[in-house]
Design a protein around this motif. Structure first.
Motif, PDB file in Angstrom:
ATOM      1  N   VAL A 217       0.856  -1.146   0.027  1.00 13.24           N
ATOM      2  CA  VAL A 217      -0.036  -0.093  -0.023  1.00 13.24           C
ATOM      3  C   VAL A 217       0.811   1.346   0.087  1.00 13.24           C
ATOM      4  N   GLU A 218       0.350   2.128  -0.914  1.00 20.60           N
ATOM      5  CA  GLU A 218       1.439   3.373  -1.140  1.00 20.60           C
ATOM      6  C   GLU A 218       1.989   3.966   0.366  1.00 20.60           C
ATOM      7  N   GLN A 219       3.003   4.514   0.029  1.00 20.62           N
ATOM      8  CA  GLN A 219       3.591   5.223   1.503  1.00 20.62           C
ATOM      9  C   GLN A 219       3.056   6.494   1.598  1.00 20.62           C
ATOM     10  N   SER A 220       2.741   6.807   3.149  1.00 16.92           N
ATOM     11  CA  SER A 220       2.305   8.166   3.384  1.00 16.92           C
ATOM     12  C   SER A 220       2.529   8.169   4.939  1.00 16.92           C
ATOM     13  N   PHE A 221       2.508   9.260   5.549  1.00 16.18           N
ATOM     14  CA  PHE A 221       2.694   9.246   7.104  1.00 16.18           C
ATOM     15  C   PHE A 221       1.686   8.522   7.693  1.00 16.18           C
TER      16      PHE A 221
ATOM     17  N   GLU B  60       8.244  -6.138   1.030  1.00 13.07           N
ATOM     18  CA  GLU B  60       9.881  -6.171   1.492  1.00 13.07           C
ATOM     19  C   GLU B  60       9.505  -6.853   2.932  1.00 13.07           C
ATOM     20  N   HIS B  61       8.613  -6.797   3.697  1.00  4.55           N
ATOM     21  CA  HIS B  61       8.324  -7.577   4.952  1.00  4.55           C
ATOM     22  C   HIS B  61       8.512  -9.224   4.669  1.00  4.55           C
ATOM     23  N   HIS B  62       7.802  -9.522   3.624  1.00  5.74           N
ATOM     24  CA  HIS B  62       7.661 -11.016   3.441  1.00  5.74           C
ATOM     25  C   HIS B  62       9.344 -11.512   2.881  1.00  5.74           C
ATOM     26  N   LEU B  63       9.746 -10.606   1.983  1.00  5.85           N
ATOM     27  CA  LEU B  63      10.870 -11.115   1.601  1.00  5.85           C
ATOM     28  C   LEU B  63      12.201 -10.980   2.458  1.00  5.85           C
ATOM     29  N   PHE B  64      12.061 -10.222   3.579  1.00  2.75           N
ATOM     30  CA  PHE B  64      13.133  -9.815   4.664  1.00  2.75           C
ATOM     31  C   PHE B  64      12.256  -9.917   6.035  1.00  2.75           C
ATOM     32  N   PRO B  65      11.781 -10.917   6.332  1.00  4.95           N
ATOM     33  CA  PRO B  65      11.143 -10.926   7.608  1.00  4.95           C
ATOM     34  C   PRO B  65      11.796 -10.178   8.833  1.00  4.95           C
ATOM     35  N   THR B  66      13.322 -10.506   8.980  1.00  4.26           N
ATOM     36  CA  THR B  66      13.980  -9.976   9.948  1.00  4.26           C
ATOM     37  C   THR B  66      14.547  -8.598   9.994  1.00  4.26           C
ATOM     38  N   MET B  67      13.939  -8.158   8.756  1.00  2.00           N
ATOM     39  CA  MET B  67      14.521  -6.605   8.590  1.00  2.00           C
ATOM     40  C   MET B  67      13.637  -5.764   9.609  1.00  2.00           C
ATOM     41  N   PRO B  68      14.188  -4.498  10.147  1.00  2.00           N
ATOM     42  CA  PRO B  68      13.538  -3.776  11.068  1.00  2.00           C
ATOM     43  C   PRO B  68      12.499  -3.136   9.871  1.00  2.00           C
ATOM     44  N   ARG B  69      11.371  -2.644  10.457  1.00  2.00           N
ATOM     45  CA  ARG B  69      10.247  -2.114   9.662  1.00  2.00           C
ATOM     46  C   ARG B  69      10.689  -0.520   9.290  1.00  2.00           C
ATOM     47  N   HIS B  70      11.727   0.080   9.956  1.00  5.18           N
ATOM     48  CA  HIS B  70      11.957   1.524   9.484  1.00  5.18           C
ATOM     49  C   HIS B  70      12.895   1.544   8.562  1.00  5.18           C
ATOM     50  N   ASN B  71      13.296   0.268   7.859  1.00  3.66           N
ATOM     51  CA  ASN B  71      14.228   0.372   6.628  1.00  3.66           C
ATOM     52  C   ASN B  71      13.440  -0.157   5.241  1.00  3.66           C
ATOM     53  N   TYR B  72      12.094  -0.648   5.538  1.00  5.51           N
ATOM     54  CA  TYR B  72      11.385  -1.076   4.392  1.00  5.51           C
ATOM     55  C   TYR B  72      11.340  -0.143   3.315  1.00  5.51           C
ATOM     56  N   HIS B  73      11.277   1.188   3.281  1.00  5.47           N
ATOM     57  CA  HIS B  73      11.047   2.129   2.527  1.00  5.47           C
ATOM     58  C   HIS B  73      12.412   2.337   1.798  1.00  5.47           C
ATOM     59  N   LYS B  74      13.387   2.056   2.473  1.00  5.03           N
ATOM     60  CA  LYS B  74      14.783   2.166   1.637  1.00  5.03           C
ATOM     61  C   LYS B  74      15.221   1.042   0.840  1.00  5.03           C
ATOM     62  N   VAL B  75      14.691   0.007   0.942  1.00  3.13           N
ATOM     63  CA  VAL B  75      14.974  -1.279   0.059  1.00  3.13           C
ATOM     64  C   VAL B  75      14.003  -1.440  -0.941  1.00  3.13           C
ATOM     65  N   ALA B  76      12.901  -0.644  -0.670  1.00  3.89           N
ATOM     66  CA  ALA B  76      11.520  -0.876  -1.643  1.00  3.89           C
ATOM     67  C   ALA B  76      12.009  -0.697  -3.097  1.00  3.89           C
ATOM     68  N   PRO B  77      12.813   0.149  -3.313  1.00  3.77           N
ATOM     69  CA  PRO B  77      13.173   0.520  -4.810  1.00  3.77           C
ATOM     70  C   PRO B  77      14.115  -0.325  -5.440  1.00  3.77           C
ATOM     71  N   LEU B  78      14.997  -0.970  -4.525  1.00  6.59           N
ATOM     72  CA  LEU B  78      15.798  -2.016  -5.067  1.00  6.59           C
ATOM     73  C   LEU B  78      15.001  -3.361  -5.248  1.00  6.59           C
ATOM     74  N   VAL B  79      14.074  -3.491  -4.621  1.00  5.71           N
ATOM     75  CA  VAL B  79      13.098  -4.638  -4.790  1.00  5.71           C
ATOM     76  C   VAL B  79      12.194  -4.675  -6.200  1.00  5.71           C
ATOM     77  N   ARG B  80      11.620  -3.378  -6.278  1.00  4.69           N
ATOM     78  CA  ARG B  80      10.980  -3.005  -7.427  1.00  4.69           C
ATOM     79  C   ARG B  80      12.045  -3.135  -8.700  1.00  4.69           C
ATOM     80  N   SER B  81      13.018  -2.774  -8.573  1.00  8.25           N
ATOM     81  CA  SER B  81      14.112  -2.860  -9.709  1.00  8.25           C
ATOM     82  C   SER B  81      14.128  -4.413  -9.943  1.00  8.25           C
ATOM     83  N   LEU B  82      14.569  -5.144  -9.113  1.00  7.20           N
ATOM     84  CA  LEU B  82      14.558  -6.955  -9.372  1.00  7.20           C
ATOM     85  C   LEU B  82      13.528  -7.270 -10.072  1.00  7.20           C
ATOM     86  N   CYS B  83      12.306  -6.856  -9.573  1.00  7.47           N
ATOM     87  CA  CYS B  83      10.986  -7.513 -10.113  1.00  7.47           C
ATOM     88  C   CYS B  83      10.988  -7.000 -11.698  1.00  7.47           C
ATOM     89  N   ALA B  84      11.468  -5.562 -11.963  1.00  7.51           N
ATOM     90  CA  ALA B  84      11.366  -5.344 -13.076  1.00  7.51           C
ATOM     91  C   ALA B  84      12.345  -6.034 -14.097  1.00  7.51           C
TER      92      ALA B  84
END
Length: 482
Positions: free
Chosen positions: A404-408, A422-446
């Motif tokens: 779901v799109e990011q907003s406060f 991102e949560h399902h790909l990396f369950p042990t990743m702290p959630r405050h870092n999800y938005h940082k890795v999302a572009p890299l995951v999107r790129s790999l999907c593409a």
């Protein structure tokens, strides 16, 4: 709960496992390796000691895949073959998690679900029986080796970027917020009494506390907020059992199955919501062809709001939790859950009485149910549900989850579970870092032609209803087929 969380608990090894590790069990059940310190234990786990190595047999994938039954379970991790048949019933994450990967390559799911590999290897070494033959590929032949390697390279990149390191201040502030809300609710009723306006106000405070407790518990169940695994496990018990009143053993068993086989029927327990609802493409057709009609499934999207949302947390979750406590007879779990009710009776009982306190507890759970069912189901019910296809880890999670799109507001409202991919790909990743890795995951999907689905929150809510209507149509067509 993962293996490292239970290193000092119910995960004691038996028989040849103890002989191999040379363990002596002390009263507190901590493995001690003949007087050696922790460093020596880790060296042995990493194969750096001078102990004689086993002579390993070579296996083909064809042979490994035959060992996929509950009474005969092999799995592959980093080309090593492990017989986990006897260990499965002592696995801290539940025996079904291992059974779901029997006969398969479990390298990526193993890495995803465990943080401290040096500790986990203590349990793996005695189970080692061989390795893949040199001519065999590292994964089953139906998997895309380039995609698997690209995902592993992505994970190595994220580890180098310290994306798996938790910011303890972030989680401390969230915990402080929960405790302040609980204390403020008690102070309000203590100072102003139990009038209707005060009851509504403290219900709101307790509701926000319950929502945030769920989000924070979700974190503590996967990642190391503290450096000591015991403290992480204690935090999870405090949040899930003391603050929410649910059995942690029941939750972990269910939740980890959902994570390792997301939307895989029937391995993911979240896909089995019958006979009240039929979800996905498979079960509706199965019920229809067998002429099963426990209810009018064409109206299940209406039952979702009329019945599903109200009973999900206050009835279904609590009944399942109590049933688990009764069956397993885990007194520690029972004590933690009991502390939830004892705390409420002590804090609120003098003002509302026993019956009134119970009503208030379940009124808050009723309100929480609407939030929880939307947040948890909007990312999975509209997505692909299938029987076991033995896909690679990356494809399995991307196809069965959406963001779901990011907003406060979205971040706060969902506890960052709007980044479900991102949560399902990396369950042990702290959630405050999800938005940082999302572009890299999107790129790999593409790169590999996989969909990366992200949508507005209201659209995601609506997709739950649309998915239920679609499943109902499949049931109707199969049911009335001549």
């Amino acid at each position: 709960m993962t293996l490292e969380d239970k290193h000092a608990g119910n995960g004691s090894l038996e028989g040849k496992s103890q002989q191999y590790l040379g363990e002596k069990q002390q009263a507190n059940e901590k493995p001690v390796t003949n007087g050696k310190g922790d460093d020596s234990v880790k060296q042995e786990a990493n194969g750096k000691c001078d102990m004689p190595r086993k002579i390993l047999k070579m296996y083909s994938w064809q042979e490994i895949q035959r060992h996929n039954q509950e009474a005969d379970q092999w799995l592959v991790i980093n080309r090593k073959v492990y017989d986990v048949t006897d260990w499965a019933k002592r696995h801290p994450g539940g025996h079904r998690v291992l059974n779901h990967y029997a006969g398969e390559d479990a390298t990526d799911v193993f890495r995803a679900m465990h943080l401290k590999l040096d500790i986990v290897k203590l349990y793996l070494e005695p189970l080692l029986i061989g390795e893949l033959a040199p001519e065999e590929p590292s994964q089953e032949r139906n998997k895309n080796p380039q995609l698997v390697e690209d995902f592993r390279e992505l994970r190595r990149t994220l580890e180098a970027m310290n994306m798996f390191k938790a910011n303890w201040v972030f989680f401390f502030l969230h915990l402080a917020q929960i405790l302040i809300l609980e204390i403020l609710a008690w102070l309000m009723v203590w100072h102003f009494g139990n009038g209707w306006l005060i009851t509504i106000f403290i219900s709101s405070l307790l509701l926000i506390s319950q929502i945030q407790s769920f989000c924070l518990q979700h974190d503590s169940g996967h990642l190391s907020i503290f450096t000591n695994p015991k403290w992480n496990h204690l935090m999870q018990k405090f949040l899930m059992s003391h603050l929410k009143g649910l059995s942690i053993k029941w939750w972990n068993s269910r939740h980890f199955q959902h994570h390792v086989k997301t939307n895989i029927y029937p391995k993911d327990p979240d896909t089995d919501v019958g006979p009240l609802f039929l979800v996905g493409d498979l079960k509706p057709v199965k019920y229809g062809k067998k002429k099963i009609k426990y209810m009018d499934y064409e109206k299940q999207h209406l039952y979702f709001y009329m019945v599903g949302i109200p009973v999900f947390v206050p009835l279904y979750f609590n009944v399942k939790s109590i049933q688990s406590l009764y069956i397993q007879r885990c007194w520690e779990d029972i004590a933690w859950v009991s502390s939830f009710y004892i705390r409420h009776f002590i804090m609120l009982g003098p003002f509302y009485g026993i019956f009134g306190t119970i009503l208030l507890i379940y009124w808050v759970k009723f309100l929480e149910s609407a939030w929880m069912i939307h947040v948890t189901q909007m990312s999975h019910i509209p997505m692909k549900m299938s029987r076991e296809e033995n896909r690679d880890w990356f494809s399995t999670q991307v196809l069965s989850t959406c963001n779901v799109e990011q907003s406060f507001f979205n971040d706060w409202f969902t506890g960052h579970l709007n980044f479900q991919i991102e949560h399902h790909l990396f369950p042990t990743m702290p959630r405050h870092n999800y938005h940082k890795v999302a572009p890299l995951v999107r790129s790999l999907c593409a790169k590999h032609g996989l969909p990366y689905v992200s949508k507005p929150m209201l659209e995601a809510f609506g997709d739950i209803v649309r998915a239920l209507k679609k499943s109902a149509a499949l049931w109707r067509d199969a049911y009335y087929e001549t």
